[in-house]
Design an enzyme around this catalytic site. Structure first.
Site, PDB file in Angstrom:
ATOM      1  N   ASP A 217      46.347   6.121  49.640  1.00 33.22           N
ATOM      2  CA  ASP A 217      46.000   7.450  49.139  1.00 33.22           C
ATOM      3  C   ASP A 217      46.014   8.459  50.283  1.00 33.22           C
ATOM      4  O   ASP A 217      45.047   8.607  51.026  1.00 33.22           O
ATOM      5  CB  ASP A 217      44.622   7.434  48.480  1.00 33.22           C
ATOM      6  CG  ASP A 217      44.606   6.659  47.182  1.00 33.22           C
ATOM      7  OD1 ASP A 217      45.657   6.579  46.540  1.00 33.22           O
ATOM      8  OD2 ASP A 217      43.539   6.117  46.812  1.00 33.22           O
ATOM      9  N   HIS A 231      44.037   1.423  50.551  1.00 34.11           N
ATOM     10  CA  HIS A 231      43.484   0.334  49.732  1.00 34.11           C
ATOM     11  C   HIS A 231      44.379  -0.885  49.927  1.00 34.11           C
ATOM     12  O   HIS A 231      45.554  -0.856  49.528  1.00 34.11           O
ATOM     13  CB  HIS A 231      43.474   0.702  48.257  1.00 34.11           C
ATOM     14  CG  HIS A 231      42.616   1.866  47.897  1.00 34.11           C
ATOM     15  ND1 HIS A 231      41.304   1.731  47.476  1.00 34.11           N
ATOM     16  CD2 HIS A 231      42.872   3.187  47.883  1.00 34.11           C
ATOM     17  CE1 HIS A 231      40.805   2.925  47.207  1.00 34.11           C
ATOM     18  NE2 HIS A 231      41.732   3.827  47.454  1.00 34.11           N
TER      19      HIS A 231
END
Length: 424
Positions: A217, A231
């Site tokens: 992200d 992540h």
């Protein structure tokens, strides 16, 4: 924390997806991007965008009926098996303007709502970057590289999220005999939240599996708060999870190892008329550093800086265990993100980046939680009700985000600024 597209039940803009190629053509919007090197400078390339397959109608080839039932799952009459579903259903092309997507040159604007026949209608687009032939996804390999874009978040109030991120999707979108449409129709989505959509890699999801993969992200933000979060997942590519593998103790790290300027204690760094002034556009630079300074190395640091009004703004500083930090590193993730580290941390994230990831951009809000994880309490200045989608629709139905001037390449080649910064 990328979201799964929600089924809203619209008749004009059905959020459904999947397999054979229908008779309505798909005309992909063009988006100019640039690749930059120290040797040759920046070279413009004409690439394309595709809306996620969940925004495309999928219909019974014989009857024209939706291949999804009222619960948003594959209709068992049309789709008793994955093979029958692929034979019976066709994925149709769409009008991108009717889904809130507009492009011009190197500029992409996405709208959360459109006024259709006098009614404000939620469209919440999510798009992916296709290659120059608009057949497969463009795979970005950014180890020992930087990624840069300009963003306008001035029309994103509390509760909105204008997101730009990378997903470890398959280059072809999972194109196969059961999914001939593939990336050209936006199939194959996955992320670290392991979404359980009606179709996985363009094939009917009859087993209620989740679609897990590594997720980077770069940008989750509105005008009040922003977050940068890798992540990691301890798998390669799209993994179809079941049971505990899909959850918080499963193959993917749900929370990530992120930095939010407000969350680390600086409440005047990012926002209206703050150091990064969200009332006007600014440029975001993210760099992926390796342990040996080469693309063959192991990812060990993610840095961030901004350029606004011709000046470089260094990333927010914060103190952890007596040490002043300004980037995502292994010591930082060891202290703040044990789940991320348990799934391989930055090294695992770097492997996905080295293989190549797909650029995704979206605009969305959050009826289940009002986006409080991004901009409320310790995360930002918004209150718990400002982000309610009902409030957003009533007060700002024209909410939108604009991404432009997307570039990637060698360190120091994708941005320019005047001498020095005014924040460090």
């Amino acid at each position: 924390m990328a979201r799964s597209i929600r089924l809203i039940g619209l008749t004009l803009l059905p959020l459904i997806a999947a397999q054979q190629i229908g008779s309505t053509p798909e005309n992909h919007p063009c988006l100019q991007t640039q690749q930059c090197t120290k040797q040759h400078g920046c070279v413009t390339q004409e690439l394309y965008l595709v809306l996620d397959a969940l925004s495309h109608p999928i219909q019974d080839i014989k009857t024209g009926a939706s291949c999804e039932n009222s619960t948003g799952r594959p209709d068992p009459t049309i789709c008793p098996t994955t093979e029958a579903c692929a034979q019976n259903c066709a994925l149709e092309g769409i009008d991108y303007a009717q889904h809130g997507v507009q492009t011009y040159g190197n500029v992409l604007t996405m709208h959360q709502y459109l006024n259709i026949n006098g009614a404000e209608t939620e469209v919440s687009p999510r798009v992916y970057l296709l290659g120059p032939k608009a057949e497969n996804y463009e795979m970005l390999q950014l180890l020992n590289q930087e990624f840069t874009f300009t963003v306008d978040v001035s029309n994103l109030p509390c509760g909105m999220n204008g997101a730009l991120y990378f997903s470890a999707m398959d280059r072809s979108g999972g194109r196969s005999n059961l999914n001939p449409a593939g990336a050209a129709y936006g199939t194959g989505y996955c992320d670290a939240q392991c979404p359980d959509n009606a179709w996985v890699n363009g094939v009917a999801n009859l087993g209620n599996v989740g679609a897990c993969c590594n997720e980077m992200d770069i940008w989750e933000a509105n005008a009040r708060s922003t977050q940068l979060t890798p992540h990691a997942c301890n798998i390669t590519g799209l993994y179809e999870c079941t049971g505990a593998d899909c959850g918080s103790t499963g193959v993917c790290d749900k929370s990530g190892c992120g930095i939010n300027p407000y969350g680390v204690g600086n409440h005047s760094y990012y926002g209206y008329h703050d150091v990064v002034d969200t009332t006007q556009p600014f440029t975001v630079i993210t760099q992926f550093h390796t342990d040996n300074g080469k693309a063959s190395g192991t990812l060990n640091q993610i840095t961030r800086m901004y350029v606004q009004n011709g000046k470089i703004i260094q990333n927010v500083n914060f103190t952890l265990d007596g040490q002043v930090l300004d980037s995502i590193t292994n010591p930082y993730c060891n202290a703040t993100a044990p789940a991320f580290q348990a799934r391989g941390g930055l090294a695992q994230m770097g492997k996905a980046i080295e293989r190549g990831m797909v650029l995704a951009m979206s605009i969305w809000n959050d009826p289940s939680g009002n986006m409080t994880w991004l901009d409320t309490g310790n995360a930002g200045p918004c209150n718990v009700t400002e982000g309610n989608p009902t409030v957003i629709l009533a007060e700002d139905p024209g909410t939108s985000v604009t991404f432009s001037n997307i570039k990637w390449g060698d360190f120091g080649t994708t941005y320019s600024a005047g001498p020095g910064g005014y924040y460090s």
